[in-house]
Write a protein that holds these residues in place. Sequence first.
Motif, PDB file in Angstrom:
ATOM      1  N   VAL A 180      17.269   1.254  -4.999  1.00 20.68           N
ATOM      2  CA  VAL A 180      16.214   1.435  -4.961  1.00 20.68           C
ATOM      3  C   VAL A 180      15.373   2.492  -3.400  1.00 20.68           C
ATOM      4  CG1 VAL A 180      14.029  -0.329  -4.707  1.00 20.68           C
ATOM      5  CG2 VAL A 180      15.218  -0.799  -6.570  1.00 20.68           C
ATOM      6  N   ILE A 181      14.426   2.713  -3.468  1.00 12.57           N
ATOM      7  CA  ILE A 181      13.840   3.570  -1.836  1.00 12.57           C
ATOM      8  C   ILE A 181      12.553   2.730  -2.159  1.00 12.57           C
ATOM      9  CG2 ILE A 181      12.384   5.025  -1.164  1.00 12.57           C
ATOM     10  CD1 ILE A 181      14.178   7.170  -2.445  1.00 12.57           C
ATOM     11  N   GLN A 182      11.565   1.603  -1.275  1.00 15.48           N
ATOM     12  CA  GLN A 182      11.032   0.894  -1.061  1.00 15.48           C
ATOM     13  C   GLN A 182       9.860   0.807   0.369  1.00 15.48           C
ATOM     14  OE1 GLN A 182      11.128  -3.349  -2.500  1.00 15.48           O
ATOM     15  NE2 GLN A 182       8.870  -3.718  -2.223  1.00 15.48           N
ATOM     16  N   PHE A 183       9.387   1.712   0.803  1.00 12.31           N
ATOM     17  CA  PHE A 183       8.081   1.736   1.960  1.00 12.31           C
ATOM     18  C   PHE A 183       7.836  -0.174   2.205  1.00 12.31           C
ATOM     19  CE2 PHE A 183       8.607   5.742   0.458  1.00 12.31           C
ATOM     20  CZ  PHE A 183       9.052   6.448   1.586  1.00 12.31           C
ATOM     21  N   VAL A 184       8.381  -1.232   2.526  1.00 14.08           N
ATOM     22  CA  VAL A 184       7.695  -2.072   2.483  1.00 14.08           C
ATOM     23  C   VAL A 184       6.942  -2.548   4.165  1.00 14.08           C
ATOM     24  CG1 VAL A 184      10.114  -3.182   1.606  1.00 14.08           C
ATOM     25  CG2 VAL A 184      10.111  -3.124   3.810  1.00 14.08           C
ATOM     26  N   ALA A 209       2.040   9.224  -3.361  1.00 14.42           N
ATOM     27  CA  ALA A 209       2.026   8.300  -1.457  1.00 14.42           C
ATOM     28  C   ALA A 209       1.041   7.332  -1.666  1.00 14.42           C
ATOM     29  CB  ALA A 209       1.754   9.666  -0.513  1.00 14.42           C
ATOM     30  N   LEU A 210      -0.465   6.793  -1.323  1.00 12.86           N
ATOM     31  CA  LEU A 210      -0.838   6.119  -1.445  1.00 12.86           C
ATOM     32  C   LEU A 210      -0.286   4.670  -2.720  1.00 12.86           C
ATOM     33  CD1 LEU A 210      -3.549   5.709   0.217  1.00 12.86           C
ATOM     34  CD2 LEU A 210      -4.845   6.630  -1.910  1.00 12.86           C
ATOM     35  N   LYS A 211       0.180   4.658  -3.810  1.00  9.27           N
ATOM     36  CA  LYS A 211      -0.237   3.858  -4.675  1.00  9.27           C
ATOM     37  C   LYS A 211       2.155   3.310  -3.981  1.00  9.27           C
ATOM     38  CE  LYS A 211      -0.887   5.593  -8.847  1.00  9.27           C
ATOM     39  NZ  LYS A 211      -1.238   7.071  -9.963  1.00  9.27           N
ATOM     40  N   ALA A 216       3.371  -1.426  -1.871  1.00 13.47           N
ATOM     41  CA  ALA A 216       5.187  -1.766  -0.895  1.00 13.47           C
ATOM     42  C   ALA A 216       5.683  -1.509  -2.230  1.00 13.47           C
ATOM     43  CB  ALA A 216       5.002  -2.443  -0.294  1.00 13.47           C
ATOM     44  N   LEU A 217       5.585  -0.189  -3.470  1.00  8.70           N
ATOM     45  CA  LEU A 217       5.560  -0.117  -4.730  1.00  8.70           C
ATOM     46  C   LEU A 217       8.236  -0.116  -4.459  1.00  8.70           C
ATOM     47  CD1 LEU A 217       3.595   1.794  -7.103  1.00  8.70           C
ATOM     48  CD2 LEU A 217       3.469  -0.460  -7.018  1.00  8.70           C
ATOM     49  N   LYS A 218       8.510  -0.725  -5.351  1.00  5.30           N
ATOM     50  CA  LYS A 218       9.784  -0.407  -5.642  1.00  5.30           C
ATOM     51  C   LYS A 218      10.014   1.199  -6.857  1.00  5.30           C
ATOM     52  CE  LYS A 218      11.527  -4.640  -5.300  1.00  5.30           C
ATOM     53  NZ  LYS A 218      12.121  -6.651  -5.297  1.00  5.30           N
ATOM     54  N   VAL A 219      10.995   1.703  -5.740  1.00  5.38           N
ATOM     55  CA  VAL A 219      10.873   3.234  -6.515  1.00  5.38           C
ATOM     56  C   VAL A 219      12.135   2.780  -7.290  1.00  5.38           C
ATOM     57  CG1 VAL A 219      10.597   4.931  -6.551  1.00  5.38           C
ATOM     58  CG2 VAL A 219       8.997   4.064  -5.151  1.00  5.38           C
ATOM     59  N   ASP A 220      12.565   2.852  -8.509  1.00  8.89           N
ATOM     60  CA  ASP A 220      13.674   3.588  -9.531  1.00  8.89           C
ATOM     61  C   ASP A 220      14.266   4.530  -9.169  1.00  8.89           C
ATOM     62  OD1 ASP A 220      12.842   2.790 -11.802  1.00  8.89           O
ATOM     63  OD2 ASP A 220      12.907   1.544 -11.753  1.00  8.89           O
TER      64      ASP A 220
END
Length: 311
Positions: A180-184, A209-211, A216-220
């Motif tokens: 997971v990549i997450q901009f928390v 990027a805004l989303k 703070a979406l979890k990118v799988d």
Amino acid sequence: MVLCAVRRHLLKSSSSSSSCGAWARLLQRGCVYSSVHCLDQGEIREKLQAFPGGSVDLLKQESGIAVLTINYPSRMNAFSGSMMVDLEERVSQLESWIDCKGLIVQGASGTFCSGSDLSAVRAISNPQDGMKMCMFMQNALTRLLRLPLISVALVEGRALGGGAELTTACDFRLMASGSVIQFVHKHMGLVPGWGGAARLVRIVGSQNALKLLGGALKVDPELGLQIGLADGVLEVPRAEEGVGTLLQRAENWLSHYTNGAAPVVQAVKKVVLSGRELPLSEALRTEKDVFGTVWGGPANLQALASKSKHR
Ligand SMILES: CCC(=O)SCCNC(=O)CCNC(=O)[C@H](O)C(C)(C)COP(=O)(O)OP(=O)(O)OC[C@H]1O[C@@H](n2cnc3c(N)ncnc32)[C@H](O)[C@@H]1OP(=O)(O)O
């Protein structure tokens, strides 16, 4: 004869460019901030060293591919202050590596990086220190991205906060299954400060990027591929499979882009980087200068002699 004269001219222009060309200027600008911006590198290094723990390790291999490991497993590879200084030193070592072709950035013990060490963050939570840390990390990560080699972040486990920002300072991102990549940052009452937002916009576009930042979406891996944040997905090999490690799989993936002579691989990175970062006229002049460094060079002459066909 004519070819030789042209080559002499190009070599002359490319050697003069190494000191005053657009490429050299781009490298000189490797640091976004300097004393002009009230950044005292010595002072901030000293301050960061007061928060020790973990390490950032560099392994340079004969293949021309290096492995950079973020190593603080007891804190999920969070960046302590001394690790920020380590990172800057490893980037300096890579900048002076003549035979470099590729770099894999990974985390130790099955996870990538959980951002900055929260105990250090708490201790320097005043605005002045925060700004200095931010400028220091932007400098280090900008220099990492501008290295004349092809880099890939190998994301296993989690890349959170500053860890997610670190992935954007590489040319490519490979996501292991289950990662997971997450901009928390938003959950922390923050926005990225290590240059991660500016780079993210260039990688996935401003809408995505805004989303990612706003939610703070979890990118799988699946979402990563869909929006272009991930360039590939690797299955984590099970021990009993005996097919090599995840790192070996990443090296194999990267070798498709780093095969060949080091000067040519470095030239590829330089023309792409200048195309991305410089205004068009300057990028074109840089491309001419870089072209001059490989035209008639050993790899070029060898290819001409072998009468290679590109079927
Ligand atoms: C530049 C802006 C930033 O980077 S701000 C920082 C953003 N990062 C975070 O907020 C990450 C916070 N941590 C977490 O969410 C979780 O610890 C994650 C990483 C999801 C792991 O959860 P879990 O698998 O349950 O393990 P855990 O919580 O028990 O963690 C193991 C030990 O590691 C530590 N740890 C983890 N992340 C950090 C961090 N960023 N800074 C300092 N320590 C961290 C945990 O505190 C825990 O330590 P301990 O075993 O309790 O001593």
